[in-house]
Motif scaffolding. Structure first.
Motif, mmCIF file in Angstrom:
data_model
loop_
_atom_site.group_PDB
_atom_site.id
_atom_site.type_symbol
_atom_site.label_atom_id
_atom_site.label_comp_id
_atom_site.label_asym_id
_atom_site.label_seq_id
_atom_site.Cartn_x
_atom_site.Cartn_y
_atom_site.Cartn_z
ATOM 1 N N GLN A 131 0.833 -1.204 0.000
ATOM 2 C CA GLN A 131 0.000 0.000 0.000
ATOM 3 C C GLN A 131 0.870 1.257 0.000
ATOM 4 N N GLN A 132 1.925 1.243 0.806
ATOM 5 C CA GLN A 132 2.828 2.390 0.843
ATOM 6 C C GLN A 132 3.562 2.549 -0.491
ATOM 7 N N PHE A 133 3.927 1.421 -1.104
ATOM 8 C CA PHE A 133 4.582 1.477 -2.411
ATOM 9 C C PHE A 133 3.657 2.092 -3.454
ATOM 10 N N ASP A 134 2.384 1.717 -3.413
ATOM 11 C CA ASP A 134 1.419 2.289 -4.363
ATOM 12 C C ASP A 134 1.307 3.807 -4.187
ATOM 13 N N ASP A 190 5.130 9.789 -7.286
ATOM 14 C CA ASP A 190 6.261 10.011 -8.186
ATOM 15 C C ASP A 190 5.865 9.955 -9.651
ATOM 16 N N ASN A 191 4.570 9.773 -9.918
ATOM 17 C CA ASN A 191 4.041 9.753 -11.292
ATOM 18 C C ASN A 191 4.797 8.787 -12.206
ATOM 19 N N GLY A 192 5.192 7.644 -11.662
ATOM 20 C CA GLY A 192 5.857 6.631 -12.475
ATOM 21 C C GLY A 192 7.311 6.931 -12.809
ATOM 22 N N ASN A 193 7.894 7.974 -12.241
ATOM 23 C CA ASN A 193 9.302 8.292 -12.474
ATOM 24 C C ASN A 193 10.153 7.248 -11.740
ATOM 25 N N ASP A 241 12.906 6.789 -3.361
ATOM 26 C CA ASP A 241 11.866 6.863 -2.333
ATOM 27 C C ASP A 241 11.516 5.497 -1.731
ATOM 28 N N VAL A 242 11.735 4.428 -2.473
ATOM 29 C CA VAL A 242 11.380 3.092 -1.995
ATOM 30 C C VAL A 242 12.464 2.518 -1.071
ATOM 31 N N GLY A 243 13.669 3.026 -1.139
ATOM 32 C CA GLY A 243 14.757 2.520 -0.305
ATOM 33 C C GLY A 243 14.416 2.447 1.177
ATOM 34 N N PRO A 244 13.964 3.555 1.781
ATOM 35 C CA PRO A 244 13.612 3.501 3.207
ATOM 36 C C PRO A 244 12.445 2.548 3.496
ATOM 37 N N LEU A 245 11.491 2.456 2.581
ATOM 38 C CA LEU A 245 10.366 1.536 2.755
ATOM 39 C C LEU A 245 10.860 0.093 2.768
ATOM 40 N N ARG A 246 11.766 -0.223 1.874
ATOM 41 C CA ARG A 246 12.323 -1.584 1.804
ATOM 42 C C ARG A 246 13.056 -1.917 3.098
ATOM 43 N N LYS A 247 13.877 -0.985 3.584
ATOM 44 C CA LYS A 247 14.617 -1.223 4.826
ATOM 45 C C LYS A 247 13.666 -1.416 6.011
ATOM 46 N N ALA A 248 12.617 -0.605 6.063
ATOM 47 C CA ALA A 248 11.641 -0.725 7.149
ATOM 48 C C ALA A 248 10.900 -2.055 7.073
ATOM 49 N N THR A 249 10.580 -2.482 5.864
ATOM 50 C CA THR A 249 9.882 -3.755 5.680
ATOM 51 C C THR A 249 10.759 -4.911 6.143
ATOM 52 N N ILE A 250 12.012 -4.889 5.763
ATOM 53 C CA ILE A 250 12.942 -5.947 6.175
ATOM 54 C C ILE A 250 13.084 -5.969 7.694
ATOM 55 N N LYS A 251 13.171 -4.802 8.293
ATOM 56 C CA LYS A 251 13.306 -4.714 9.753
ATOM 57 C C LYS A 251 12.066 -5.292 10.446
ATOM 58 N N LYS A 252 10.877 -4.968 9.922
ATOM 59 C CA LYS A 252 9.639 -5.489 10.511
ATOM 60 C C LYS A 252 9.570 -7.008 10.376
ATOM 61 N N ILE A 253 9.963 -7.512 9.217
ATOM 62 C CA ILE A 253 9.931 -8.965 9.003
ATOM 63 C C ILE A 253 10.896 -9.655 9.961
ATOM 64 N N LYS A 254 12.086 -9.094 10.116
ATOM 65 C CA LYS A 254 13.078 -9.694 11.013
ATOM 66 C C LYS A 254 12.591 -9.707 12.457
ATOM 67 N N SER A 255 11.759 -8.739 12.830
ATOM 68 C CA SER A 255 11.251 -8.706 14.208
ATOM 69 C C SER A 255 10.304 -9.871 14.492
#
Length: 124
Positions: free
Chosen positions: A60-63, A69-72, A79-93
């Motif tokens: 949902q956050q990626f969407d 970013d209008n598809g740029n 912009d997705v870098g921090p989301l990916r890191k946060a997702t990995i951290k949540k999964i590891k928890s």
């Protein structure tokens, strides 16, 4: 001449059939992604449902990022870098220590595959 024509038709037919097959790539459904991790990491059903929720939230956050970013793609990658890191951290928890080590190995394997022309699901 007939044999040459038949060989050409066979080649065109096989080529067409080969390209018409669906490509299997990473699953985009959060539940399917979590079930894939369940198989790889031997997760419990509770862990799997928590990770599915994490994947759903991240999707949902990626969407939202994609829309903003209008598809740029260049801006999206940043912009997705921090989301990916946060997702990995949540999964590891959610994971145990041994599962976390296996997950790190999967992340490294996927990163290497994407650098070598393979696919990566973008979340690890």
């Amino acid at each position: 001449m007939k044999k040459l024509f038949l060989i050409c038709c066979l080649f065109v037919g096989l080529t067409t059939a080969g390209f018409s097959q669906p490509r299997s790539g990473p699953p985009s459904d959060p539940v399917q992604k979590a079930k894939g991790l369940q198989k790889e990491l031997k997760l419990t059903d509770d862990q799997t449902s928590k990770i599915a929720g994490i994947y759903k939230e991240s999707a949902q956050q990626f969407d939202k990022i994609k829309a903003a970013d209008n598809g740029n793609t260049n801006k999206m990658l940043v912009d997705v870098g921090p989301l990916r890191k946060a997702t990995i951290k949540k999964i590891k928890s959610v994971l145990t220590a041994s599962q976390s080590a296996k997950y790190d190995a999967l992340l490294k394997e996927n990163k290497n595959a994407s650098l070598n022309g393979g696919w990566s699901d973008g979340w690890g």
